[in-house]
Design a protein around this motif. Structure first.
Motif, PDB file in Angstrom:
ATOM      1  N   THR A 148     -15.446  38.857  49.950  1.00  0.00           N
ATOM      2  CA  THR A 148     -14.725  37.592  50.110  1.00  0.00           C
ATOM      3  C   THR A 148     -15.678  36.431  50.334  1.00  0.00           C
ATOM      4  OG1 THR A 148     -12.657  38.553  50.907  1.00  0.00           O
ATOM      5  CG2 THR A 148     -13.193  36.340  51.686  1.00  0.00           C
ATOM      6  N   VAL A 149     -16.748  36.671  51.071  1.00  0.00           N
ATOM      7  CA  VAL A 149     -17.673  35.588  51.435  1.00  0.00           C
ATOM      8  C   VAL A 149     -18.287  34.927  50.202  1.00  0.00           C
ATOM      9  CG1 VAL A 149     -19.784  35.024  52.689  1.00  0.00           C
ATOM     10  CG2 VAL A 149     -18.127  36.610  53.685  1.00  0.00           C
ATOM     11  N   PRO A 150     -18.941  35.674  49.305  1.00  0.00           N
ATOM     12  CA  PRO A 150     -19.524  34.993  48.140  1.00  0.00           C
ATOM     13  C   PRO A 150     -18.492  34.499  47.136  1.00  0.00           C
ATOM     14  CG  PRO A 150     -19.854  37.365  47.967  1.00  0.00           C
ATOM     15  CD  PRO A 150     -19.293  37.115  49.335  1.00  0.00           C
ATOM     16  N   ILE A 151     -17.414  35.262  46.945  1.00  0.00           N
ATOM     17  CA  ILE A 151     -16.439  34.866  45.919  1.00  0.00           C
ATOM     18  C   ILE A 151     -15.704  33.594  46.321  1.00  0.00           C
ATOM     19  CG2 ILE A 151     -14.326  35.540  44.730  1.00  0.00           C
ATOM     20  CD1 ILE A 151     -15.309  38.402  44.754  1.00  0.00           C
TER      21      ILE A 151
ATOM     22  N   LEU B  34     -18.087  30.696  46.158  1.00  0.00           N
ATOM     23  CA  LEU B  34     -18.375  30.256  44.794  1.00  0.00           C
ATOM     24  C   LEU B  34     -17.209  29.473  44.195  1.00  0.00           C
ATOM     25  CD1 LEU B  34     -20.210  33.353  43.266  1.00  0.00           C
ATOM     26  CD2 LEU B  34     -21.135  31.039  43.533  1.00  0.00           C
ATOM     27  N   ILE B  35     -15.989  29.934  44.437  1.00  0.00           N
ATOM     28  CA  ILE B  35     -14.830  29.222  43.887  1.00  0.00           C
ATOM     29  C   ILE B  35     -14.765  27.808  44.463  1.00  0.00           C
ATOM     30  CG2 ILE B  35     -12.318  29.164  43.751  1.00  0.00           C
ATOM     31  CD1 ILE B  35     -12.339  32.224  43.808  1.00  0.00           C
ATOM     32  N   GLY B  36     -14.848  27.697  45.796  1.00  0.00           N
ATOM     33  CA  GLY B  36     -14.801  26.374  46.415  1.00  0.00           C
ATOM     34  C   GLY B  36     -15.967  25.496  45.997  1.00  0.00           C
ATOM     35  N   GLY B  37     -17.182  26.072  45.965  1.00  0.00           N
ATOM     36  CA  GLY B  37     -18.359  25.292  45.584  1.00  0.00           C
ATOM     37  C   GLY B  37     -18.309  24.823  44.148  1.00  0.00           C
ATOM     38  N   CYS B  38     -17.860  25.693  43.242  1.00  0.00           N
ATOM     39  CA  CYS B  38     -17.760  25.298  41.828  1.00  0.00           C
ATOM     40  C   CYS B  38     -16.728  24.203  41.623  1.00  0.00           C
ATOM     41  CB  CYS B  38     -17.421  26.517  40.974  1.00  0.00           C
ATOM     42  SG  CYS B  38     -18.770  27.721  40.829  1.00  0.00           S
ATOM     43  N   LEU B  39     -15.579  24.318  42.313  1.00  0.00           N
ATOM     44  CA  LEU B  39     -14.564  23.271  42.199  1.00  0.00           C
ATOM     45  C   LEU B  39     -15.105  21.937  42.688  1.00  0.00           C
ATOM     46  CD1 LEU B  39     -11.346  25.157  43.415  1.00  0.00           C
ATOM     47  CD2 LEU B  39     -11.874  24.432  41.085  1.00  0.00           C
ATOM     48  N   MET B  40     -15.844  21.973  43.813  1.00  0.00           N
ATOM     49  CA  MET B  40     -16.397  20.726  44.353  1.00  0.00           C
ATOM     50  C   MET B  40     -17.467  20.165  43.435  1.00  0.00           C
ATOM     51  SD  MET B  40     -16.100  18.603  46.786  1.00  0.00           S
ATOM     52  CE  MET B  40     -16.982  17.170  47.407  1.00  0.00           C
ATOM     53  N   GLY B  41     -18.332  21.040  42.898  1.00  0.00           N
ATOM     54  CA  GLY B  41     -19.369  20.582  41.987  1.00  0.00           C
ATOM     55  C   GLY B  41     -18.794  19.937  40.746  1.00  0.00           C
ATOM     56  N   LEU B  42     -17.727  20.545  40.197  1.00  0.00           N
ATOM     57  CA  LEU B  42     -17.085  19.960  39.013  1.00  0.00           C
ATOM     58  C   LEU B  42     -16.439  18.617  39.344  1.00  0.00           C
ATOM     59  CD1 LEU B  42     -15.417  23.154  37.495  1.00  0.00           C
ATOM     60  CD2 LEU B  42     -17.327  21.868  36.527  1.00  0.00           C
ATOM     61  N   ALA B  43     -15.783  18.550  40.511  1.00  0.00           N
ATOM     62  CA  ALA B  43     -15.083  17.314  40.873  1.00  0.00           C
ATOM     63  C   ALA B  43     -16.057  16.172  41.137  1.00  0.00           C
ATOM     64  CB  ALA B  43     -14.206  17.563  42.100  1.00  0.00           C
TER      65      ALA B  43
ATOM     66  N   SER C  81     -15.663  30.612  54.139  1.00  0.00           N
ATOM     67  CA  SER C  81     -16.634  30.754  53.052  1.00  0.00           C
ATOM     68  C   SER C  81     -16.462  29.657  52.020  1.00  0.00           C
ATOM     69  CB  SER C  81     -16.472  32.126  52.395  1.00  0.00           C
ATOM     70  OG  SER C  81     -16.633  33.166  53.325  1.00  0.00           O
ATOM     71  N   SER C  82     -15.216  29.297  51.732  1.00  0.00           N
ATOM     72  CA  SER C  82     -14.958  28.229  50.770  1.00  0.00           C
ATOM     73  C   SER C  82     -15.493  26.901  51.279  1.00  0.00           C
ATOM     74  CB  SER C  82     -13.459  28.129  50.488  1.00  0.00           C
ATOM     75  OG  SER C  82     -13.186  27.163  49.501  1.00  0.00           O
ATOM     76  N   ILE C  83     -15.327  26.636  52.579  1.00  0.00           N
ATOM     77  CA  ILE C  83     -15.861  25.386  53.162  1.00  0.00           C
ATOM     78  C   ILE C  83     -17.382  25.362  53.049  1.00  0.00           C
ATOM     79  CG2 ILE C  83     -16.139  24.091  55.307  1.00  0.00           C
ATOM     80  CD1 ILE C  83     -13.361  25.061  56.124  1.00  0.00           C
ATOM     81  N   ALA C  84     -18.024  26.515  53.317  1.00  0.00           N
ATOM     82  CA  ALA C  84     -19.488  26.575  53.216  1.00  0.00           C
ATOM     83  C   ALA C  84     -19.942  26.299  51.792  1.00  0.00           C
ATOM     84  CB  ALA C  84     -19.986  27.939  53.684  1.00  0.00           C
ATOM     85  N   GLY C  85     -19.255  26.893  50.802  1.00  0.00           N
ATOM     86  CA  GLY C  85     -19.606  26.655  49.408  1.00  0.00           C
ATOM     87  C   GLY C  85     -19.416  25.207  49.018  1.00  0.00           C
ATOM     88  N   VAL C  86     -18.329  24.617  49.488  1.00  0.00           N
ATOM     89  CA  VAL C  86     -18.081  23.199  49.210  1.00  0.00           C
ATOM     90  C   VAL C  86     -19.148  22.332  49.856  1.00  0.00           C
ATOM     91  CG1 VAL C  86     -16.523  21.292  49.761  1.00  0.00           C
ATOM     92  CG2 VAL C  86     -15.612  23.407  48.809  1.00  0.00           C
ATOM     93  N   GLY C  87     -19.563  22.700  51.058  1.00  0.00           N
ATOM     94  CA  GLY C  87     -20.592  21.928  51.746  1.00  0.00           C
ATOM     95  C   GLY C  87     -21.908  21.904  50.991  1.00  0.00           C
TER      96      GLY C  87
END
Length: 609
Positions: free
Chosen positions: A588-591, A594-603, A120-126
């Motif tokens: 777990t899937v959305p949370i 979201l954590i991975g996607g937000c970290l990637m968006g900020l970076a 899920s984190s990889i998907a959010g980062v993607g």
């Protein structure tokens, strides 16, 4: 992205990748071994040793197979173009997102899937890095999110079916017999046949990428697989069967463990003269035990006496009922605890455990005594006395962090206070489970060691590949300066380091999950537990053959429910606990995404020059 920035991101990403692997061990592996420890087939320390051996073996032999799905199946390498820095950053944020979520859940004894956290984190980062259109949401030849999340429903169901079939065979072949002990002895080699065949097939079928077996003909696969399976079956018939026959059927309690080397000669060993007048000296495998006996397992020797009606393999604090006033007792003299009283009893039980540790010799005993003698006093941390105490506590805190888990008593820590809602619920669940003779369960405790090792091998084959996938992608991008190729090899040293980190997580912090997972779903015993573990192992290895990451936790949960239903009623399963677990998997899937996607968006969008 400058070279020093590449190195910085790789170092940070590696730290989170190993932290995610550590949490995987503390969460998923602990759940897999909770069945064996709770059934009293092995002690926690024995589980640590066996887990380390078979986890690393499964990782090195098969583990690279699912790594390619994690590394390239969700976000294709082509999506990054020629920008290795973005791919490196994406994988670093993926590891961070999964590690943060699983670490928080493990710290709070919440059971989640490490595999689906990472996916899920990889998907959010993607989504944040290359856009939602570039993420493989569909089946994508069995490597996309559609195929991975199909396992969310399929894996527990398939695992439950396998486990139920295995236990029903045991139930009607052994347990339902008038004299079940000899039947349990003579049929036990079948488990060695199944375990040996399944593990060997997982290595040679489609070829282990690390053993060069990818071009072997079908005849080679069949001969090696059946040869190992039947060979292990033959060895068990020659050495295991005579040993347990003498130990349980002949009731020879003078037999030593190392005498199994005598093999068939043990059939001629005369039983003790008074063997017919006494029962076989075997451990007590009852979940709820009224008292501790001399034959109890190592972990149960320090257990407090259980009050009548206590639940789960959970030890009610000594004198708990006596400390409550008569006015606080409910109908029938049962104690009604308030929330505050219940929490206090939990703290009291933990303090008794710490008091026992302070009496022990060795580094941990010294560290626990040091922490107890240098407790922080009133006032802020800046008070001189507290600063001095903190300096004295630091070495002890390091030792406790490393060794506390190795000395944790899983049985006595599974606190269940009499007459609490969960206690009453588990009493009802256990009432629907038929209890079988301890002599029969003792035989299956040996078998459960084998099935637990098989499950650990399967976890190493699947989850290590999941954990190492993003790390391998980061390493390739960092070392070559180009995005990781879709067919790039996973370095053997990364598999070994990741597997070792998972084992360290289980050894040092796995107790935090194991103490709450024990017997919470249904009644456990060695014959039931061996069926659960074998059913889960078969399912995991099947999925890993097709490069599909699957959650070990989901498989063992599905297998547990499947065996629980074999009691003949749905009431033999704690559905409240099951739906809580299912809810944790879903959120777990959305949370994690979201954590991975937000970290990637900020970076990605951080101002730079």
């Amino acid at each position: 992205m400058a070279l020093d920035a590449y190195t910085y991101v790789f170092a940070l990403g590696s730290m989170f990748a190993l932290l995610e692997a550590y949490n995987n061990g503390a969460n998923d592996v602990a759940n897999a071994w909770a069945t064996s420890v709770s059934s009293r087939s092995v002690t926690y320390r024995q589980a640590m040793i066996l887990c380390t051996i078979f986890e690393i073996t499964g990782a090195l032999a098969v583990g690279a197979r699912t790594a390619s799905t994690i590394k390239n199946g969700i976000i294709p390498s082509t999506a990054f173009g020629d920008n290795a820095g973005v791919q490196l950053l994406a994988f670093a944020c993926s590891s961070a997102g999964a590690a943060i979520w699983v670490m928080w859940c493990t710290r709070n004894s919440a059971h989640v899937s490490s595999t689906y956290s990472l996916v899920s984190s990889i998907a959010g980062v993607g989504v944040a890095a290359v856009g939602a259109s570039k993420v493989q949401w569909g089946w994508s030849d069995g490597s996309g999110l559609g195929a991975i999340f199909a396992g969310l429903a399929m894996a527990p169901f398939i695992s439950g079916c396998f486990a139920a079939i295995i236990f029903l065979l045991i139930k009607y072949t052994v347990h339902k017999r008038k004299n079940p002990v000899p039947w349990a002895v003579w049929t036990s080699p079948a488990f060695f046949l199944i375990a040996g065949t399944i593990c060997t097939l997982s290595i040679v079928y489609k070829g282990s990428p690390n053993l060069g077996l990818d071009k072997r003909p079908p005849s080679f696969i069949a001969s090696v697989t059946l040869g190992v399976g039947f060979g292990l079956c033959l060895l068990s018939a020659l050495f295991f069967v005579p040993y347990v026959h003498a130990k349980v059927v002949k009731k020879d309690d003078t037999l030593k463990w190392w005498m199994f080397f005598q093999g068939p000669l043990l059939f001629k060993r005369p039983p003790p003269p008074d063997a017919e007048t006494r029962k076989a000296k075997v451990p007590n495998y009852e979940v709820v035990q009224e008292k501790t006996t001399e034959s109890d397992s190592e972990d149960s020797t320090t257990a407090a006496k259980l009050p009548k009606g206590s639940a789960d393999m959970e030890i009610a604090p000594v004198g708990a009922a006596d400390s409550v006033r008569d006015s606080e007792k409910g109908p029938g003299g049962l104690v009604e605890y308030s929330y505050a009283q219940y929490q206090q009893l939990l703290r009291d039980a933990e303090e008794r455990h710490h008091a026992n540790l302070r009496k022990t010799k060795g580094p941990l005993g010294w560290a626990m005594r040091q922490l107890h003698a240098n407790r922080l006093s009133a006032g802020s941390i800046h008070e001189t006395r507290n600063l001095i105490a903190m300096v004295k506590r630091l070495p002890a805190m390091v030792i406790v962090a490393l060794l506390y888990g190795t000395h944790y008593d899983i049985h006595t820590s599974q606190i269940g206070i009499r007459n609490t809602p969960e206690g009453r619920r588990m009493e009802r669940v256990y009432a629907y489970a038929e209890k079988y003779p301890n002599e029969v369960e003792h035989l299956y405790s040996f078998v459960q060691v084998l099935t637990a090792c098989t499950a650990s091998f399967a976890h190493g084959a699947n989850d290590v590949g999941n954990a190492v996938g993003v790390w391998a992608g980061m390493y390739a991008a960092w070392s070559t300066g180009h995005p990781s190729a879709s067919k790039a090899e996973v370095p053997m040293w990364q598999l070994g380091v990741t597997a070792a980190t998972i084992c360290i997580g289980f050894i040092t912090y796995g107790y935090n999950i194991m103490k709450v997972m024990g017997n919470k779903l249904t009644y456990h015993s060695p014959s039931r537990g061996s069926s659960m573990e074998m059913g889960a192992a078969i399912t995991i290895l099947i999925f890993s053959q097709y490069k599909l990451p699957v959650s070990t936790s989901m498989c063992i949960t599905g297998a547990t429910v499947g065996v629980g239903l074999c009691n003949g009623t749905y009431k033999a399963v704690n559905w409240k606990r099951f739906f809580l677990l299912f809810f944790s998997w879903v959120v777990t899937v959305p949370i994690a995404g979201l954590i991975g996607g937000c970290l990637m968006g900020l970076a990605v969008n951080t101002p730079h020059w």
